[in-house]
Every structure is written in structure tokens, then in C-alpha cells.
Design a protein around this motif. Structure first.
Motif, short mmCIF file in Angstrom:
data_model
loop_
_atom_site.label_atom_id
_atom_site.label_comp_id
_atom_site.label_asym_id
_atom_site.label_seq_id
_atom_site.Cartn_x
_atom_site.Cartn_y
_atom_site.Cartn_z
N UNK A 244 0.73 -1.18 0.04
CA UNK A 244 0.10 0.18 -0.12
C UNK A 244 0.58 1.29 0.04
N UNK A 245 0.14 2.27 -0.43
CA UNK A 245 0.90 3.68 -0.49
C UNK A 245 -0.16 4.74 0.44
N UNK A 246 0.50 5.41 1.66
CA UNK A 246 -0.46 6.23 2.47
C UNK A 246 -0.04 7.48 2.30
N UNK A 247 -1.07 8.47 2.44
CA UNK A 247 -0.68 9.73 1.97
C UNK A 247 -1.54 10.80 2.73
N UNK A 248 -1.42 12.11 2.47
CA UNK A 248 -2.38 13.05 2.97
C UNK A 248 -2.73 13.98 1.68
N UNK A 249 -2.56 15.25 2.14
CA UNK A 249 -2.72 16.28 1.06
C UNK A 249 -4.02 16.86 0.69
N UNK A 250 -4.88 15.87 0.39
CA UNK A 250 -6.37 16.16 0.18
C UNK A 250 -6.86 15.91 1.45
N UNK A 251 -7.82 16.74 1.89
CA UNK A 251 -8.22 16.70 3.23
C UNK A 251 -9.51 15.95 3.49
#
Length: 334
Positions: A244-251
Motif C-alpha cells: 500500500x501507499x499512504x498519504x495525505x494532502x487532500x483533506x
């Protein structure tokens, strides 16, 4: 009940210069543990004026505390935009206290926080955030990018998490102008990170291999897919069978399943955004879950990695789970 990882005090030393970290044998309060559990939250970084936090951050912190106590959390992944709007300017910035230490105060959240930088952090001093690791018992930010390796207790299985600096890799973005990253500030630094990443992925024999960064590879929301990561990161995730790839940036909270990789957006730690303007910019049928509604009060992800699978639970701050999915361990061709 959350269990504290005793050996992490030594982990930062081995990864401080982006060198591979040795697998850590975790020490838990119970000898019959057979999984690793953690929370993932991004874009949690308050505001630069009193009271330095938002209602969403406060509600999310409260629910994180409950879930960590009830479901367990051995550590927390902080997925960037740790301090809005321009990061911090020094290791002595009061923001470390007002937006972090005095917000996530419960015992269940006094576990290691593994940190990476977002675009707003790069507007200030990321170096100061790295240096804060020496002043905080739980803030773990040894380098701009680094690797974490864990043994899943009593299973013989392993978990690797590679923490990236996607701003260094792709460039900064101006949210107010809705700009995409236009390219790295220093190409040599971006290429060095990419070479390091490929080496780590190629070498990994971990049963579960996670990569984390701030910018999304795929997203249906305001920022949409990140072209730089589609070109530079996605092929590596596919080639080396990342879990998996985990991220944020979009709220908001999103789960997208594409080419065997799970894409987790967990950016609802401080603000909420229901925008889905890029829904048609991801492959058809890949979006499995999305929420950014104000009524959720905020949100985050709980992960449990067991002997054979990784269970992801998307939770809203008002107290209920919204979506759950299960990912299998990697099948490596020896």
C-alpha cells in the motif's frame, strides 16, 4: 490497549542518514501478541494563530485516543502538513507545544510518532522538525526520508514502511493558487531519493511493504493525482509489489485499489473537503471509498498487520468506522 515500542529509541540512529534500518524486535506488554497496529493521520497541523488548533483537529485527536486505547496503536504515522500554514521556523517554535504536545495528550497516543514533511512544512524549516526529535520522547523524524523495519511478534513475518519526502521529490505546490508540483527544487536531491527508494524496494523481502508520502499518487479530490508520482513512484510500487501507499494532502479519507496496490488518503486530521472534482481522473472502478463531509468531524485510519493480512479501518471523529478493507501479504518470486 496500546503497547509502547521500547526499542524505537534506537531506531532513529540507524536511519538518520537514510541507511537501511535493522529489523526491530518489538517489545510488548503481552507475550502473545501476533500483530502490529498503528494509526495514520495527515494534514493535522492546526493553525498559526490562537488557539492554534481547529475543531476538526480536536475532535480527531479525541477519537484517535479512544481508538488507540480500544483497538491498539503501537505507533502513529504523521503524513505531513504537520504545522499550518508555513511550518515552523526553529526547533524552539511554540507550535510544537500548542499544535502537537498539548493536543495529543492521552496515554494511548504517547507512542512513537513517525513523521514526514508536507508542502506546508517545506514552507518553513523541515530541518527544525527533524531536530525536534531530540527534544521529544515520541517525535521520530530522523531524516527527510527513511526506512522503518519491524518484526510482527510471534509470527516470523516482517513489516517495512518507507517514509518519503514527496515535496523534495516532486516540488512544492501553492494550495492557494491550486498549483500542482512543478518539479523539484533541486534535481540532484530528488534523484538521490529516487535511487535510494528503488534500492530499498528492490532489496525488500518484507511480507508487508508500505510506502508513505504526503502527496497522493491517486486522488479524486481537489489536488487530484500527482503526475510526478504517477511517473516516478507508481511504476516502482507495481514492480516491487508494494502492499500500500499512504498519504495525505487532500483533506478527506479515500481508498483506491489499483494494479494490486492499496492507495490510502488520510488527510482529514485538521480540515475537511468533500471536493470530488478529479473523480474521473482515476481509473474507472478503482475508488472503493471516499468521505470528506463536515459531519464526520475529521478522520484517520487504523491499520493492523497480522501474520497473513493487513486490515485497514477508516474512522470518523464522531465515533464510528466508515469502511474496512483487507490486503494480503506480498507474494514474492524467489
Amino acid at each position: 490497549m496500546a503497547f509502547y515500542i521500547l526499542c524505537v529509541m534506537f531506531a532513529a540512529v540507524s536511519v538518520a542518514h537514510c541507511f537501511p534500518a535493522a529489523f526491530q524486535d518489538l517489545e510488548f506488554g503481552s507475550t502473545n501478541r501476533t500483530s502490529i497496529k498503528f494509526l495514520a493521520v495527515g494534514d493535522w497541523g492546526g493553525v498559526p494563530y490562537p488557539p492554534y488548533i481547529t475543531a476538526v483537529q480536536k475532535a480527531t485527536a479525541r477519537e484517535m485516543s479512544k481508538i488507540a486505547e480500544q483497538m491498539g496503536a503501537d505507533f502513529i504515522l504523521a503524513l505531513g502538513d504537520n504545522f499550518y500554514y508555513k511550518g515552523v521556523d526553529s526547533v524552539d517554535s511554540p507550535r510544537f507545544q500548542t499544535t502537537f504536545e498539548t493536543v495529543y495528550t492521552s496515554k494511548s497516543l504517547r507512542v512513537p510518532w513517525y513523521v514526514l514533511a508536507g508542502n506546508h512544512d517545506h514552507a518553513g524549516s523541515v530541518k527544525a522538525q527533524i531536530e525536534y526529535s531530540r527534544k521529544s520522547e515520541r517525535w521520530r523524524f530522523p531524516s527527510y526520508y527513511y526506512e522503518l523495519n519491524f518484526r510482527i511478534p510471534n509470527t516470523g513475518k516482517t513489516l517495512t514502511i518507507i517514509m518519503l519526502d514527496t515535496v523534495m521529490l516532486c516540488g512544492n505546490s501553492n494550495d492557494y493558487a491550486d498549483e500542482k508540483p512543478r518539479g523539484p527544487l533541486r534535481a540532484v536531491d530528488a534523484n538521490r531519493q529516487l535511487v535510494w527508494l528503488q534500492e530499498r524496494l528492490a532489496r525488500s523481502k518484507a511480507d508487508f511493504l508500505l510506502v508513505a508520502g504526503h502527496y497522493p499518487v491517486w486522488s479524486v479530490s481537489e489536488h487530484g493525482p500527482t503526475d510526478c508520482l504517477l511517473q516516478r513512484l507508481r511504476p516502482l510500487l507495481n514492480k516491487y509489489k508494494a502492499t500500500a501507499y499512504l498519504c495525505g494532502h487532500d483533506h478527506n479519507l479515500q481508498y483506491i485499489q489499483e494494479s494490486g496496490v492499496g492507495y490510502v488518503v488520510s488527510g482529514a486530521g485538521n480540515f475537511l473537503d468533500p471536493d470530488i472534482r478529479h473523480w474521473k481522473h482515476v481509473p474507472k472502478g478503482t475508488v472503493k471509498f471516499f468521505t470528506g463531509q463536515a459531519s464526520t468531524l475529521g478522520g484517520f485510519v487504523h491499520a493492523e498487520v497480522t501474520k497473513n493480512q493487513m486490515i485497514l479501518t477508516f474512522l470518523q471523529a464522531k465515533g464510528t468506522s466508515l469502511y474496512r478493507t483487507v490486503l494480503s501479504q506480498r507474494e514474492l518470486n524467489e
